[in-house]
Design a protein around this motif. Structure first.
Motif, PDB file in Angstrom:
ATOM      1  N   SER A 162      39.949  31.236  54.303  1.00  0.00           N
ATOM      2  CA  SER A 162      41.410  31.092  54.303  1.00  0.00           C
ATOM      3  C   SER A 162      41.819  30.013  53.315  1.00  0.00           C
ATOM      4  CB  SER A 162      41.910  30.720  55.702  1.00  0.00           C
ATOM      5  OG  SER A 162      43.287  30.391  55.668  1.00  0.00           O
ATOM      6  N   MET A 163      42.919  30.293  52.602  1.00  0.00           N
ATOM      7  CA  MET A 163      43.573  29.275  51.786  1.00  0.00           C
ATOM      8  C   MET A 163      45.003  29.110  52.310  1.00  0.00           C
ATOM      9  SD  MET A 163      41.545  27.898  49.556  1.00  0.00           S
ATOM     10  CE  MET A 163      42.891  26.911  48.937  1.00  0.00           C
ATOM     11  N   GLY A 164      45.110  28.974  53.633  1.00  0.00           N
ATOM     12  CA  GLY A 164      46.410  28.973  54.281  1.00  0.00           C
ATOM     13  C   GLY A 164      46.786  30.362  54.747  1.00  0.00           C
ATOM     14  N   ASN A 165      46.131  31.377  54.206  1.00  0.00           N
ATOM     15  CA  ASN A 165      46.211  32.762  54.662  1.00  0.00           C
ATOM     16  C   ASN A 165      44.845  33.405  54.418  1.00  0.00           C
ATOM     17  OD1 ASN A 165      46.431  32.855  51.878  1.00  0.00           O
ATOM     18  ND2 ASN A 165      48.536  33.553  51.877  1.00  0.00           N
ATOM     19  N   PRO A 166      44.525  34.485  55.116  1.00  0.00           N
ATOM     20  CA  PRO A 166      43.155  35.023  55.091  1.00  0.00           C
ATOM     21  C   PRO A 166      42.836  35.836  53.837  1.00  0.00           C
ATOM     22  CG  PRO A 166      44.536  36.304  56.571  1.00  0.00           C
ATOM     23  CD  PRO A 166      45.384  35.158  56.107  1.00  0.00           C
ATOM     24  N   HIS A 167      41.594  35.696  53.374  1.00  0.00           N
ATOM     25  CA  HIS A 167      41.135  36.411  52.182  1.00  0.00           C
ATOM     26  C   HIS A 167      39.714  36.915  52.385  1.00  0.00           C
ATOM     27  CE1 HIS A 167      44.499  34.994  49.652  1.00  0.00           C
ATOM     28  NE2 HIS A 167      44.390  33.890  50.366  1.00  0.00           N
ATOM     29  N   ILE A 168      39.453  38.105  51.844  1.00  0.00           N
ATOM     30  CA  ILE A 168      38.093  38.640  51.791  1.00  0.00           C
ATOM     31  C   ILE A 168      37.795  38.999  50.348  1.00  0.00           C
ATOM     32  CG2 ILE A 168      38.913  40.972  52.408  1.00  0.00           C
ATOM     33  CD1 ILE A 168      36.159  41.418  53.733  1.00  0.00           C
ATOM     34  N   ILE A 169      36.619  38.594  49.876  1.00  0.00           N
ATOM     35  CA  ILE A 169      36.269  38.756  48.470  1.00  0.00           C
ATOM     36  C   ILE A 169      35.094  39.713  48.325  1.00  0.00           C
ATOM     37  CG2 ILE A 169      35.437  37.595  46.378  1.00  0.00           C
ATOM     38  CD1 ILE A 169      37.273  35.592  49.025  1.00  0.00           C
ATOM     39  N   PHE A 170      35.303  40.759  47.511  1.00  0.00           N
ATOM     40  CA  PHE A 170      34.261  41.718  47.142  1.00  0.00           C
ATOM     41  C   PHE A 170      33.900  41.485  45.674  1.00  0.00           C
ATOM     42  CE2 PHE A 170      36.581  43.638  50.585  1.00  0.00           C
ATOM     43  CZ  PHE A 170      35.678  44.426  51.285  1.00  0.00           C
ATOM     44  N   TYR A 171      32.620  41.509  45.350  1.00  0.00           N
ATOM     45  CA  TYR A 171      32.192  41.385  43.952  1.00  0.00           C
ATOM     46  C   TYR A 171      31.844  42.770  43.399  1.00  0.00           C
ATOM     47  CZ  TYR A 171      32.320  36.381  44.412  1.00  0.00           C
ATOM     48  OH  TYR A 171      32.772  35.106  44.595  1.00  0.00           O
ATOM     49  N   VAL A 172      32.319  43.022  42.190  1.00  0.00           N
ATOM     50  CA  VAL A 172      32.125  44.319  41.544  1.00  0.00           C
ATOM     51  C   VAL A 172      31.560  44.113  40.141  1.00  0.00           C
ATOM     52  CG1 VAL A 172      33.974  45.410  42.857  1.00  0.00           C
ATOM     53  CG2 VAL A 172      34.503  44.332  40.661  1.00  0.00           C
ATOM     54  N   ASP A 173      30.920  45.152  39.619  1.00  0.00           N
ATOM     55  CA  ASP A 173      30.354  45.084  38.268  1.00  0.00           C
ATOM     56  C   ASP A 173      31.413  45.309  37.197  1.00  0.00           C
ATOM     57  OD1 ASP A 173      27.765  44.630  39.255  1.00  0.00           O
ATOM     58  OD2 ASP A 173      27.391  46.773  39.467  1.00  0.00           O
ATOM     59  N   ASP A 174      32.437  46.099  37.510  1.00  0.00           N
ATOM     60  CA  ASP A 174      33.482  46.432  36.542  1.00  0.00           C
ATOM     61  C   ASP A 174      34.827  46.333  37.243  1.00  0.00           C
ATOM     62  OD1 ASP A 174      35.231  47.463  34.688  1.00  0.00           O
ATOM     63  OD2 ASP A 174      34.085  49.293  34.280  1.00  0.00           O
ATOM     64  N   ILE A 175      35.626  45.330  36.887  1.00  0.00           N
ATOM     65  CA  ILE A 175      36.890  45.105  37.568  1.00  0.00           C
ATOM     66  C   ILE A 175      37.847  46.282  37.406  1.00  0.00           C
ATOM     67  CG2 ILE A 175      38.092  43.962  35.653  1.00  0.00           C
ATOM     68  CD1 ILE A 175      38.161  42.936  39.395  1.00  0.00           C
ATOM     69  N   LEU A 176      37.755  47.000  36.310  1.00  0.00           N
ATOM     70  CA  LEU A 176      38.646  48.135  36.084  1.00  0.00           C
ATOM     71  C   LEU A 176      38.339  49.303  37.002  1.00  0.00           C
ATOM     72  CD1 LEU A 176      38.909  48.101  32.167  1.00  0.00           C
ATOM     73  CD2 LEU A 176      40.506  47.137  33.847  1.00  0.00           C
ATOM     74  N   GLN A 177      37.120  49.327  37.536  1.00  0.00           N
ATOM     75  CA  GLN A 177      36.725  50.395  38.459  1.00  0.00           C
ATOM     76  C   GLN A 177      36.764  49.950  39.919  1.00  0.00           C
ATOM     77  OE1 GLN A 177      36.173  53.501  37.277  1.00  0.00           O
ATOM     78  NE2 GLN A 177      36.683  52.645  35.257  1.00  0.00           N
ATOM     79  N   ALA A 178      37.281  48.767  40.184  1.00  0.00           N
ATOM     80  CA  ALA A 178      37.329  48.259  41.555  1.00  0.00           C
ATOM     81  C   ALA A 178      38.212  49.148  42.438  1.00  0.00           C
ATOM     82  CB  ALA A 178      37.862  46.832  41.552  1.00  0.00           C
ATOM     83  N   PRO A 179      37.790  49.409  43.664  1.00  0.00           N
ATOM     84  CA  PRO A 179      38.538  50.310  44.562  1.00  0.00           C
ATOM     85  C   PRO A 179      39.730  49.620  45.228  1.00  0.00           C
ATOM     86  CG  PRO A 179      36.575  49.530  45.668  1.00  0.00           C
ATOM     87  CD  PRO A 179      36.513  48.967  44.265  1.00  0.00           C
ATOM     88  N   VAL A 180      40.611  49.076  44.413  1.00  0.00           N
ATOM     89  CA  VAL A 180      41.734  48.288  44.944  1.00  0.00           C
ATOM     90  C   VAL A 180      42.624  49.124  45.850  1.00  0.00           C
ATOM     91  CG1 VAL A 180      43.693  46.830  44.341  1.00  0.00           C
ATOM     92  CG2 VAL A 180      41.673  46.861  42.851  1.00  0.00           C
ATOM     93  N   THR A 181      43.014  50.306  45.386  1.00  0.00           N
ATOM     94  CA  THR A 181      43.984  51.124  46.124  1.00  0.00           C
ATOM     95  C   THR A 181      43.347  52.002  47.196  1.00  0.00           C
ATOM     96  OG1 THR A 181      43.875  52.867  44.441  1.00  0.00           O
ATOM     97  CG2 THR A 181      45.557  51.163  44.160  1.00  0.00           C
ATOM     98  N   THR A 182      42.028  52.106  47.202  1.00  0.00           N
ATOM     99  CA  THR A 182      41.360  52.931  48.214  1.00  0.00           C
ATOM    100  C   THR A 182      40.762  52.065  49.324  1.00  0.00           C
ATOM    101  OG1 THR A 182      39.387  52.963  46.780  1.00  0.00           O
ATOM    102  CG2 THR A 182      40.901  54.855  46.669  1.00  0.00           C
ATOM    103  N   LEU A 183      39.944  51.092  48.954  1.00  0.00           N
ATOM    104  CA  LEU A 183      39.334  50.220  49.956  1.00  0.00           C
ATOM    105  C   LEU A 183      40.313  49.142  50.430  1.00  0.00           C
ATOM    106  CD1 LEU A 183      36.771  49.490  51.532  1.00  0.00           C
ATOM    107  CD2 LEU A 183      36.048  48.091  49.574  1.00  0.00           C
ATOM    108  N   GLY A 184      41.180  48.682  49.523  1.00  0.00           N
ATOM    109  CA  GLY A 184      42.104  47.599  49.850  1.00  0.00           C
ATOM    110  C   GLY A 184      42.915  47.820  51.112  1.00  0.00           C
TER     111      GLY A 184
END
Length: 290
Positions: A162-184
């Motif tokens: 938490s930085m005052g609100n909760p966060h979860i961090i996933f590491y990916v090999d290619d940020i452009l292929q990150a599943p932001v809209t599907t896994l998010g």
């Protein structure tokens, strides 16, 4: 009041409608509904949410943030920089360094200005929180630092803080292929996060740079997330990708933030804040009970 004066501002594309409560009152209004109306791009102004700039009992100014779905957030790094710019340029504060109250506590803001115009803001975002029960994240573990967690029957190595609100961090090999809209959105609403969670995807560029994309709770995809960028830097230090007490450049969709997790435990964030426009929002008759 049938009209509301507003200022639209953004920090690296993370844009909010700012309402100055030193000049006007929203007493009696449904703030959650108002945030939804202002944020709607089709029938309102269009934004990631609404931020109130208000008097405080413990600091020169208080910030309240409402996401575009109407939920109230505890903190917002990009919002803090914009609030700092606004109150300094409108002479609500006169010092270059001052406190801003948030739901997660008071933070220090430092403005860098030229001829009265703020060109950048540095914020002390405070110390990260790692205890799962305080984040909150329901788990048998005390902390979740590079642990394997399952979502939709698939395992991921994640760090949660938490930085005052909760966060979860996933590491990916290619940020452009990150599943932001599907896994998010799946992770945001996971029942193990009773208050929801901001979902960050990070690609490590080198020891001093990371690339970052985010699915924000209550807002979805945004161009930037200041607290999320701070959480990503803390996570990257803990995972030995970057270095503590050294500045890390975080590349977001909207631009760059400069973040340092100092040896004293505080996280400092530096970045821009931009005023987009000012105007008047008209409350329709059918919305008069907002």
């Amino acid at each position: 009041m049938k009209t509301i004066q507003f200022t639209k501002m953004h920090g690296l594309g993370n844009n909010y409608i700012y309402i100055d409560l030193f000049k006007q009152s929203l007493q009696g209004r449904d703030l959650s509904l108002l945030a939804q109306q202002l944020s709607c791009v089709k029938t309102g102004i269009g934004a990631d949410g609404m931020i109130l700039i208000a008097p405080s009992q413990v600091a020169p100014v208080k910030m309240r943030i409402f996401n575009k779905d109407g939920s109230e957030g505890k903190n917002c790094g990009n919002g803090l920089r914009c609030v700092a710019k606004y109150v300094y340029e409108h002479k609500i504060v006169t010092d270059n360094e001052f406190l801003i109250e948030t739901l997660s506590g008071c933070v220090v803001a430092k403005v860098e200005e030229k001829e009265g115009t703020v060109i950048s803001v540095t914020i002390n975002m405070g110390k990260p929180i790692f205890e799962n029960k305080k984040i909150p994240f329901n788990s048998s573990l005390e902390r979740t630092i590079r642990k394997t967690i399952s979502f939709n029957d698939q395992d991921y190595d994640v760090t949660i803080l938490s930085m005052g609100n909760p966060h979860i961090i996933f590491y990916v090999d290619d940020i452009l292929q990150a599943p932001v809209t599907t896994l998010g959105p799946i992770v945001e609403k996971d029942e193990r996060f009773p208050e929801g969670v901001n979902v960050e995807f990070v690609e490590v560029v080198n020891e001093g740079e990371i690339s970052f994309r985010v699915w924000e709770r209550g807002s979805g995809v945004t161009e930037a997330c200041g607290t999320g960028a701070c959480a990503a830097v803390v996570s990257s230090v803990l995972n030995q990708f970057t270095n503590k007490n050294k500045e890390t450049v975080v590349h977001l969709d909207g631009g760059d933030l400069f973040i340092t997790w100092r040896n004293d435990g505080d996280v400092w964030m530096k970045g821009p804040a931009v005023t987009v426009c000012e105007g008047v929002f008209y409350i329709n008759q059918e919305d008069s009970d907002v």
